[in-house]
Design an enzyme around this catalytic site. Sequence first.
Site, PDB file in Angstrom:
ATOM      1  CD  GLN A  34      -1.029  -1.032   3.647  1.00  0.00           C
ATOM      2  OE1 GLN A  34      -2.243  -1.111   3.422  1.00  0.00           O
ATOM      3  NE2 GLN A  34      -0.542  -1.349   4.429  1.00  0.00           N
ATOM      4  CG  ASP A  89      -1.751   1.118  14.995  1.00  0.00           C
ATOM      5  OD1 ASP A  89      -2.317   1.031  16.125  1.00  0.00           O
ATOM      6  OD2 ASP A  89      -2.315   0.792  14.074  1.00  0.00           O
ATOM      7  CD  GLU A 109       0.221  -4.255   9.707  1.00  0.00           C
ATOM      8  OE1 GLU A 109      -0.563  -4.041  10.495  1.00  0.00           O
ATOM      9  OE2 GLU A 109       0.242  -4.539   8.368  1.00  0.00           O
ATOM     10  CG  ASP A 140      -2.737 -12.671   4.220  1.00  0.00           C
ATOM     11  OD1 ASP A 140      -3.551 -12.326   5.269  1.00  0.00           O
ATOM     12  OD2 ASP A 140      -2.999 -13.545   3.361  1.00  0.00           O
ATOM     13  CB  ALA A 141      -3.962 -11.780   9.643  1.00  0.00           C
ATOM     14  CG  ASP A 159      -6.577  -2.253  14.490  1.00  0.00           C
ATOM     15  OD1 ASP A 159      -7.225  -1.672  13.826  1.00  0.00           O
ATOM     16  OD2 ASP A 159      -5.135  -1.973  15.047  1.00  0.00           O
ATOM     17  CE1 TYR A 228     -10.150   5.532  11.285  1.00  0.00           C
ATOM     18  CE2 TYR A 228     -11.659   4.157  12.851  1.00  0.00           C
ATOM     19  CZ  TYR A 228     -10.128   4.532  12.407  1.00  0.00           C
ATOM     20  OH  TYR A 228      -9.150   3.829  12.564  1.00  0.00           O
TER      21      TYR A 228
HETATM   22  N1  AAT Z   1      -5.124   0.716  14.598  1.00  0.00           N
HETATM   23  C1  AAT Z   1      -5.947   1.265  13.273  1.00  0.00           C
HETATM   24  C2  AAT Z   1      -5.540   1.457  12.223  1.00  0.00           C
HETATM   25  C3  AAT Z   1      -5.883   0.428  11.402  1.00  0.00           C
HETATM   26  S1  AAT Z   1      -4.560  -0.215  10.333  1.00  0.00           S
HETATM   27  C4  AAT Z   1      -4.912  -1.565   9.886  1.00  0.00           C
HETATM   28  C5  AAT Z   1      -3.944  -2.659   9.537  1.00  0.00           C
HETATM   29  O1  AAT Z   1      -4.228  -3.822   8.996  1.00  0.00           O
HETATM   30  C6  AAT Z   1      -2.847  -1.878   8.682  1.00  0.00           C
HETATM   31  O2  AAT Z   1      -1.476  -1.697   8.963  1.00  0.00           O
HETATM   32  C7  AAT Z   1      -2.540  -2.665   7.433  1.00  0.00           C
HETATM   33  O3  AAT Z   1      -1.355  -3.209   6.743  1.00  0.00           O
HETATM   34  C8  AAT Z   1      -3.030  -4.409   8.219  1.00  0.00           C
HETATM   35  N2  AAT Z   1      -3.642  -5.417   7.354  1.00  0.00           N
HETATM   36  C9  AAT Z   1      -4.570  -5.067   6.002  1.00  0.00           C
HETATM   37  N3  AAT Z   1      -4.498  -6.481   5.736  1.00  0.00           N
HETATM   38  C10 AAT Z   1      -4.019  -7.325   6.458  1.00  0.00           C
HETATM   39  C11 AAT Z   1      -3.947  -8.859   6.375  1.00  0.00           C
HETATM   40  N4  AAT Z   1      -4.550  -9.543   5.519  1.00  0.00           N
HETATM   41  N5  AAT Z   1      -3.119  -9.426   7.628  1.00  0.00           N
HETATM   42  C12 AAT Z   1      -2.578  -8.620   8.275  1.00  0.00           C
HETATM   43  N6  AAT Z   1      -2.519  -7.334   8.454  1.00  0.00           N
HETATM   44  C13 AAT Z   1      -3.390  -6.633   7.499  1.00  0.00           C
HETATM   45  C14 AAT Z   1      -7.462   0.052  10.972  1.00  0.00           C
HETATM   46  C15 AAT Z   1      -8.243   1.251  10.623  1.00  0.00           C
HETATM   47  C16 AAT Z   1      -9.526   1.040  10.357  1.00  0.00           C
HETATM   48  C17 AAT Z   1     -10.205   2.032   9.340  1.00  0.00           C
HETATM   49  C18 AAT Z   1     -11.292   2.048   9.080  1.00  0.00           C
HETATM   50  N7  AAT Z   1     -11.848   2.748   7.890  1.00  0.00           N
END
Ligand code: AAT
Length: 292
Positions: A34, A89, A109, A140-141, A159, A228
Site C-alpha cells: 500500500q 501501529d 501484521e 498475511d493474517a 484491527d 473515519y
Molecule cells: N489501529 C488502527 C489502524 C488500522 S490499520 C490496519 C492494519 O491492517 C494496517 O496496518 C494493514 O497493513 C493491516 N492489514 C491489512 N490487511 C491485512 C492482512 N491480510 N493481514 C494482516 N494485516 C493486515 C485500521 C483502521 C480501520 C479504518 C477503518 N476505515
Amino acid sequence: GANKVLYYNNPMWPGEAHSLKVEKILYQGRSEFQEILVFESSTYGNVLVLDGIVQLTEKDECAYQEMIAHLPLCSISSPKTVLVVGGGDGGVLREISRHSSVEHIDICEIDKLVIDVCKEFFPDLYIGFADPRVRLCVGDAAEFLRNAPEAMYDAIIVDSSDPVGPAQELVEKPFFETAARALRPGGVLCSMAESMWLHTHLIQDMVSACRETFKGSVRYAWTSVPTYPSGVIGFLLCSTEGPPVDFLNPINPIEKLDGALHFKRELRFYNSEIHTAAFTLPSFAKKELSAV
Ligand code: AAT
C-alpha cells in the site's frame, strides 16, 4: 505548507470526503502492499493514511483502539492468550497490555513498513510493542490463522484496514471459520465492522457469515471516531460455543483491573457504561441487522 488540505474520497463512500489541514508531510512511501502517508495536521496531531484512507489520528485514536480492545477483553474473565490481526501501529497492543491476566499476545501484521513508520511518528501507539508478552509475526493474517493451532486463543481482535486490498479476505466467511477454530470454547472475536451509515450490505454479510460460524452470540457495537468516514465505526463481537458470553454486561470490568501498563496513560474513552451503551443501535440499524 500550512494551507494544504488532505481530502479523501473512495468508491466505498462515493462523493464524500473529509478534509484535514496539513501542517507538514512527515513521510510518504510505497510498500509492497500500500501507499503510506504520515502528516502532521493542524487539529488532530499526526495522521496515518494508507491508500488514501485515514487509519488513525493522534487525537481520536483512543476511541477506536480502546473500544476494539476492551469490548472483547472485558467481556470474558481472565483472558490469557490474544491475537491481533493487523494493528501494526501498536495501539491495540498498548490497550491489551492493561490486562494483567494476559500472558501471551500474538500480532500478525502484513506490512512491515507500517510498523517501522509508526515507530518513528506514533510513539504513543508504538509503545504497545514494548510489552514483553508481545510476539510479532509479519505476514498475511488469513494465512496465519489457517496455520494456527486449534483453541489457541481466548480472544482475536481484527484491527484491519477496509476490505479493499490486503484486508479483503478478513471479512469473508472462510476467515471467520479459521478464527472460530483458533478460539477456545467461549472465546471471543472482535472485528472492525465499518460504518452503519455507509456499509449496510457489508455489515449484513459479515453478521450473516458470523451467525453461521459462531454458535455463541453475535452482536454489533459502534463508537464515534470523527476522522473515519461518516464519523462512526462499528465492531462485530462474536463468541464460540461454550461458556456463554454476555457482551452487554462486562464480566471483567476495566475499573477493577489493576492496570498492568508499565507506562502511564489514562483511558481517555472507554469505561463500563460506554461498553454497554455501544451495543444500543439506532432503529434503522436494528432493523437492518434483524433482517439478516
Ligand atoms: N489501529 C488502527 C489502524 C488500522 S490499520 C490496519 C492494519 O491492517 C494496517 O496496518 C494493514 O497493513 C493491516 N492489514 C491489512 N490487511 C491485512 C492482512 N491480510 N493481514 C494482516 N494485516 C493486515 C485500521 C483502521 C480501520 C479504518 C477503518 N476505515
